[in-house]
Design a protein around this motif. Structure first.
Motif, PDB file in Angstrom:
ATOM      1  N   SER A 165       0.817  -1.324  -0.032  1.00  0.00           N
ATOM      2  CA  SER A 165      -0.134  -0.070   0.022  1.00  0.00           C
ATOM      3  C   SER A 165       0.837   1.313   0.132  1.00  0.00           C
ATOM      4  CB  SER A 165      -1.005  -0.178   1.248  1.00  0.00           C
ATOM      5  OG  SER A 165      -1.274   1.251   1.455  1.00  0.00           O
ATOM      6  N   GLY A 214      -9.223  -0.831  -4.624  1.00  0.00           N
ATOM      7  CA  GLY A 214      -8.531  -1.563  -5.889  1.00  0.00           C
ATOM      8  C   GLY A 214      -8.777  -1.359  -7.093  1.00  0.00           C
ATOM      9  N   MET A 230      -3.610  -0.024  -6.838  1.00  0.00           N
ATOM     10  CA  MET A 230      -4.300   0.802  -5.827  1.00  0.00           C
ATOM     11  C   MET A 230      -4.453   2.236  -5.965  1.00  0.00           C
ATOM     12  SD  MET A 230      -5.731  -1.264  -3.541  1.00  0.00           S
ATOM     13  CE  MET A 230      -5.974  -0.595  -2.124  1.00  0.00           C
TER      14      MET A 230
END
Length: 452
Positions: free
Chosen positions: A197, A423, A235
């Protein structure tokens, strides 16, 4: 008269006035009659192919003939088509074969299984399905940047190599040096990994610029062979300073609606294809979400509704559990009948960085649920209190030294701040109706598969 090169998407918006044009593309099919040949030519710019009509003598002059898969240049006059399948056609005076295609070209048939097409990922973009998927993916990617730019967000490139685990899950790919003669395999002086992330790094820049977002590849080393998981995926993660959970939820709702509207408005033919061949009724479903007001419900209320649903679930609902996909879909599809945002989850099932509620049991988390999919966005208000964040890190057995910089953001001018993650590949899957996430990313990376 000079012949102007045109993209096929531009040609379909032109009036057939006898214009002289040149077009390039790949042959989808060739049909021949006694006097003329009909070539279905596609250049990827739009769903529809252009019919090129040419004298058979022109084709017969080509040394290898003309087969499906070949690339060519066609020049001629644009005219109205007498057939009902297409409004215009190119009456070609010249055909130049650029790249021939032998008889073993794999895409001879009109329909192939998606499993087969994954084995020829270098050719599958030429099919109707994957052409449509990638055009929708492109539209959504462009809309992401437009959406945040219009709202004053800065685009930040977060690192791919990191020493921090944003989720605390440990399912990370380790990075090591393999240089010949390297004495220390820890190239960076300590264990490093591919990021799961960009959120933690985005928080740094949110504390200087107020509103930022990341949009890039992330990685999970989970051995999951499902239709919803990838080892490498993209992401989208906005972060906002001076923002609490309510502002985070509003941004998430506006964001989803903007993405859906972009695909519906800009990809008419692609979406019509998905509606007819992939997921019947998907256009109407997306329209409903794009026009809906997202309802809000707390996790505690959601669990109570699930426990009293009178419905048999594979996972029996109880307070403290992580809500499963079957529960998410029930809440969105049956209980609410539309998109819903679930908030205030138990702290024990959420990440360390989430803002703790005064009750000591829950955190300021939120998940956005939509019909047919379940969770599409997960986010939270972040913990901005230094002592509480440090205590949580220690409680979970994490090494506080690895998060010294993250903790210091809470020492120097800390602010209430919030953000979420979407996502991107799952969003593309939702918009297109494709059943397997491996079919909405150009080159899927999954356990045992890193080809192409």
């Amino acid at each position: 008269m000079k012949q102007e090169q045109k993209r096929i998407s531009d040609i379909f918006s032109m009036s057939p006035e006898g214009q002289s044009i040149t077009v390039y593309g790949w042959v989808r099919s060739v049909r021949e009659s006694k006097q003329v040949a009909f070539i279905e030519l596609n250049d990827g710019s739009c769903f529809d192919s252009l019919q090129v009509v040419v004298d058979r003598a022109v084709i017969s002059q080509l040394p290898q003939g003309l087969r499906t898969g070949a690339s060519l240049r066609a020049a001629g006059i644009l005219a109205e088509s007498p057939g009902g399948k297409q409004p215009i056609e190119l009456q070609a005076k010249e055909i130049i074969l650029i790249g021939e295609s032998p008889e073993d070209y794999p895409l001879q048939k009109k329909r192939h299984s998606f499993e087969f097409l994954r084995q020829i990922a270098h050719l599958r973009p030429r099919t109707n399905t994957f052409g449509a998927v990638m055009r929708v993916r492109n539209t959504l990617a462009q809309e992401i940047h437009s959406f945040f730019n219009e709202r004053g967000f800065m685009y930040v490139h977060s690192p791919i190599i990191t020493t921090s685990d944003a989720e605390g899950a440990g399912a990370m790919f380790r990075v090591s040096a393999e240089a010949e003669g390297a004495e220390n395999p820890e190239f960076f002086g300590k264990p490093a990994y591919l990021t799961v992330s960009g959120q933690l790094e985005a928080e740094i820049y949110a504390q200087a610029f107020g509103r930022v977002y990341t949009f890039g590849p992330t990685f999970r080393a989970e051995n999951s062979n499902t239709t919803r998981h990838l080892s490498e995926f993209w992401m989208v993660e906005p972060e906002m300073a001076f923002c609490e959970l309510e502002g985070d939820m509003q941004l998430a709702e506006d964001f989803i609606k903007a993405l859906l509207r972009a695909a519906l408005d800009k990809n008419h033919r692609d979406m019509a294809f998905f509606d007819q061949w992939i997921s019947r009724g998907i256009i109407e479903q997306l329209e409903k979400v794009a026009n809906a007001s997202f309802e809000h419900i707390t996790y505690t209320e959601a669990i109570s509704k699930l426990e009293n649903a009178g419905k048999k679930f594979e996972y029996e609902p109880h307070w403290g559990m992580d809500i499963q996909t079957e529960h998410e879909r029930y809440l969105a599809e049956e209980l609410v009948g539309g998109p819903v945002i679930v908030t205030d989850y138990p702290r024990d099932i959420k990440a360390f960085y989430m803002k703790q509620n005064p009750d000591g049991k829950t955190v300021r988390a939120m998940d956005v649920l939509v019909p047919r999919l379940g969770e599409i966005i997960g986010g939270s208000q972040r913990e901005d209190d230094y002592d509480k964040l440090l205590a949580r890190i220690k409680e979970l057995g994490m090494d506080a030294d690895n998060y010294w910089w993250y903790l210091e953001l809470r020492k120097y001018g800390s602010t209430p701040h919030a953000g979420f993650g979407l996502g991107f590949d799952r969003m593309v899957q939702y918009v297109t109706g494709m059943q397997n996430i491996r079919d909405v990313i150009p080159f899927p990376r999954t356990p045992g598969n890193a080809d192409f």
